[in-house]
Structure formats: structure tokens, C-alpha cells
Scaffold this motif. Structure first.
Motif, short mmCIF file in Angstrom:
data_model
loop_
_atom_site.label_atom_id
_atom_site.label_comp_id
_atom_site.label_asym_id
_atom_site.label_seq_id
_atom_site.Cartn_x
_atom_site.Cartn_y
_atom_site.Cartn_z
N PRO A 118 43.60 33.30 48.62
CA PRO A 118 43.87 34.70 48.25
C PRO A 118 44.03 34.90 46.75
CG PRO A 118 45.23 34.05 50.11
CD PRO A 118 44.61 32.80 49.58
N LEU A 119 44.64 33.94 46.06
CA LEU A 119 44.83 34.10 44.62
C LEU A 119 43.50 34.07 43.87
CD1 LEU A 119 48.02 31.94 43.93
CD2 LEU A 119 47.81 34.43 43.94
N VAL A 120 42.59 33.16 44.27
CA VAL A 120 41.29 33.09 43.61
C VAL A 120 40.49 34.36 43.85
CG1 VAL A 120 39.08 31.86 43.60
CG2 VAL A 120 41.21 30.58 43.61
N ALA A 121 40.48 34.82 45.10
CA ALA A 121 39.73 36.04 45.42
C ALA A 121 40.31 37.26 44.70
CB ALA A 121 39.73 36.26 46.93
N SER A 122 41.65 37.37 44.69
CA SER A 122 42.26 38.54 44.04
C SER A 122 42.09 38.49 42.53
CB SER A 122 43.74 38.61 44.40
OG SER A 122 44.41 37.43 43.97
N SER A 123 42.17 37.30 41.93
CA SER A 123 41.99 37.21 40.48
C SER A 123 40.56 37.58 40.07
CB SER A 123 42.33 35.80 40.00
OG SER A 123 41.48 34.85 40.60
#
Length: 391
Positions: A118-123
Motif C-alpha cells: 500500500p505504501l508503494v502504490a500510494s506514494s
């Protein structure tokens, strides 16, 4: 044993594993370059229209009869080429991050994997959102301001290379600025700070975002404010999300603690592998020492079980440092060596204990006298033998 001794060469398995990882890293990097090259070849025929589209916010506010200029001789070719290459890299970011993720994912824990995706996608999405905000909101306002404030008699004719450098700087500044929620969530999840502390530091954060806007944007109040306000709003969004995350983490921790307590109440109360009712063969002394060994083993097992329960109660994982890992491995080795010594002493006592069965054997044969009562019979037999020889 747990520490690597200097001068010891790595095993063939370790060397083979390292070479395998290096080969995989090489393949991933090659795939990244190929993806960027393919994207560049697709976009290169449209290099000039892409640059015209990028220069649209400035061209709309230029005075009539003026246009952009190219100072350098090779600028009409190199600047669109550079823009196309940068655009190919930006559009390939999802695939590039996927290759990086595929390389590092096998070495991550399950909770790290569930948090990283989720962090990679949101960033990535926030970076694209920051660039879009800069192009559709910031560029029209600042270019209208710059062209309107030109002194009388000054024709605004911007060089295409300097314009590209300017917009790239703004794209990167707004793309990074929109990563504030991700940075806030990462700081809270790693334990570096808490939502309560961040809320107390809100005045400093507001001053800080305006300072960042002043450094990253051109020297005008409009672009500075247009960068600082979204950063502040995104900080508040990250603060709200981190509070929700901490609340869910506390609920999971409470649920895990309840489950561990129930398991501890319902668990068997046993004294170890030997049990408590059996009597060893070694007699009273051997029995006491063997039961002591059993109690020591059971206490070690209980301590290990308690440690496992406390570790399971934690919802987050805190990685150990190298020194802590070495100390933990040394402690485990010492416990195992102590258990082996205790088991060896118990088995030795059990072997040496039945050493005096002679009286019991004489009683079972019916003899009531001492063992040396049979000596006269031996002398009598010898005398009878001598008498026979004389005859």
C-alpha cells in the motif's frame, strides 16, 4: 559459533546464493532499462507536440507577437529529446517499482509485505497527483503573475531549455511534497514519533512547510503558498490516517493479549517429558537428581513458552541489532548445553545406581548365612580329591 570469525572463507552455498542474487539484480536492472527504452521509442515521434503541450500554460499568458526562443544551436532537437526521455522514466515508474519490489520481497516478513505494497502504490499515486497539481493549478497562476509583472518595454521571450529546467524543478518539488502522508505514516509505524506528539508540533510543521515552499519554488509568494498549503493539508491527512492505524493496532494487541491469557489458563500443567509420577531406576538418589533435571527442563520450557507468548502478543515487529542477535544465539546455545549436561548426569546416575544386588541374590537362593560360609565346602572337596590321588 554465532559470530563470524575473521579469515574464514564463506561456504560454497553462501557464494552460490550471492551469485544468484547478483544475477537476479542484473536481470532486474536490464528489464528496467528495456522498459524505459521501449517507452522512449514510443514517445519520441511525438517529442515536439509533447513540448508544445508542456509549454501551453506559459504560451497562453505571453503577450501578442511574442513566443519562446531557442538560444543554443542544438536546443530545438535536444530539449524535446530530453523531455521525452524524462517522461519515459516518469511513466515507467510503476514497472520500475514492481521490479524493485520483486527483488526485495523474498527477504521481507509477511507484515512488512502487507505494509509495503500500500505504501508503494500510494506514494506513486501521490507523486503523479503532485505533478498534475503543479501543471493544472500552479503553472497558470505563476506564469500569469510573472508575465503581468514584467517592466514596460520588456518582451517576455523565455528560452525553451530554461523553461524545461524550471518546470522540471516544480514537478519534482510538488511530487515530493505530496509524499507527506506517506512520510507521516512511516514515522509513526516505525515508532519514531506518535500522533499526539505530531499534533503538538503542528505550529512548527506549518512554519516548516512554508520554509520548504520558499526553498523549492521560485522567489514569489504565490508559488510558495501554493506549495505550502497542500503540504499542510496532506500532513493533516497523514496525521488522521496514522491515528486510525494506531487505534487498529491497539485493538489487535488487546485481542492478541486475550487469546494468550486464555491459552495460558487452559494449557496442561505438566512437569516435563518424564512426568511427575514415575520413579526412575536409580534408587532414591538417582530419583531426586532425575526429578531435579526434569524440573529444570520444564522450567526452561515454561520460560520459553512465556517468551513466545509475550512475543506473539506484540503486533509489530522490532528487528534485533547484530549485537542483540549474537547475544540471543549465545544464550540459546548455553541453555541447550546446560540441558545436555543435566540429561547426561541423570543417565549416568541411572546406570551406576543398581551396584549391590548380592544380598538379594543370596536370599532368593535360600542361603541365610554370609557369603563366606561356602569356603569349607571348597576345602572339603579339595581334601577328597587328594585322598583319591593317594589311593
Amino acid at each position: 559459533m554465532s559470530k563470524t570469525k575473521p579469515g574464514v572463507e564463506p561456504s560454497p552455498e553462501a557464494t552460490e546464493t550471492l551469485l544468484t542474487h547478483l544475477i537476479e539484480l542484473r536481470d532486474r536492472i536490464l528489464r528496467m532499462f528495456i522498459a524505459i527504452l521501449v517507452m522512449f521509442l514510443i514517445l519520441f515521434p511525438f517529442a515536439n507536440p509533447i513540448y508544445t503541450w508542456l509549454a501551453g500554460p506559459l504560451m497562453q499568458h505571453l503577450p501578442e507577437g511574442t513566443s519562446m526562443i531557442a538560444i543554443d544551436v542544438a536546443a530545438p532537437f535536444l530539449i524535446p529529446f530530453k523531455l521525452t526521455l524524462l517522461l519515459a522514466v516518469v511513466l515507467s515508474i510503476p514497472y520500475l517499482l514492481y521490479q524493485v519490489w520483486s527483488f526485495v520481497a523474498p527477504g521481507l516478513y509477511s507484515h512488512e509485505k502487507s505494509m509495503a505494497l500500500p505504501l508503494v502504490a500510494s506514494s506513486t499515486a501521490l507523486f503523479y497527483l503532485g505533478m498534475a497539481f503543479a501543471y493544472f493549478v500552479v503553472f497558470p497562476l505563476i506564469f500569469a503573475f510573472f508575465t503581468a509583472t514584467a517592466p514596460e518595454g520588456v518582451a517576455v521571450m523565455t528560452d525553451i531549455s530554461r523553461y524545461l529546467s524550471f518546470v522540471i524543478m516544480l514537478f519534482i518539488a510538488f511530487g515530493i511534497a505530496f509524499e507527506v502522508p506517506v512520510a507521516t505514516i512511516l514515522l509513526v509505524s516505525m515508532g519514531a514519533t506518535t500522533p499526539a506528539k505530531l499534533s503538538q508540533k503542528r505550529p512548527y510543521v506549518i512554519v516548516g512547510v512554508f520554509l520548504v515552499g520558499m526553498v523549492l519554488t521560485p522567489p514569489d509568494i504565490i508559488s510558495q503558498t501554493l506549495l505550502a498549503l497542500p503540504m499542510w493539508l496532506l500532513f493533516e491527512i497523514g496525521l488522521i490516517l496514522s491515528r486510525i492505524m494506531e487505534r487498529k493496532k491497539a485493538q489487535r494487541r488487546a485481542a492478541a493479549g486475550g487469546d494468550d491469557a486464555a491459552d495460558a489458563d487452559d494449557g496442561p500443567d505438566d512437569d516435563g517429558p518424564g512426568g511427575g509420577g514415575g520413579t526412575p531406576r536409580g534408587g532414591p538418589g538417582g530419583s531426586g537428581k532425575a526429578s531435579g533435571t526434569t524440573r529444570a527442563a520444564s522450567s526452561s520450557a515454561a520460560a520459553s513458552a512465556a517468551g513466545g507468548a509475550s512475543a506473539a502478543a506484540r503486533t509489530g515487529y522490532t528487528p534485533l541489532t547484530d549485537d542483540e542477535m549474537d547475544a540471543e544465539l549465545d544464550r540459546i546455545e548455553e541453555e541447550q548445553a546446560e540441558l545436555r549436561r543435566q540429561r547426561g548426569s541423570a543417565s549416568t546416575l541411572a546406570t551406576d545406581a543398581p551396584a549391590e544386588p548380592a544380598p538379594v541374590a543370596d536370599a532368593s537362593q535360600g542361603g541365610e548365612g554370609p557369603a563366606d560360609d561356602g569356603q569349607p565346602d571348597v576345602d572339603a572337596s579339595q581334601e577328597d580329591g587328594n585322598t583319591g590321588r593317594d589311593r
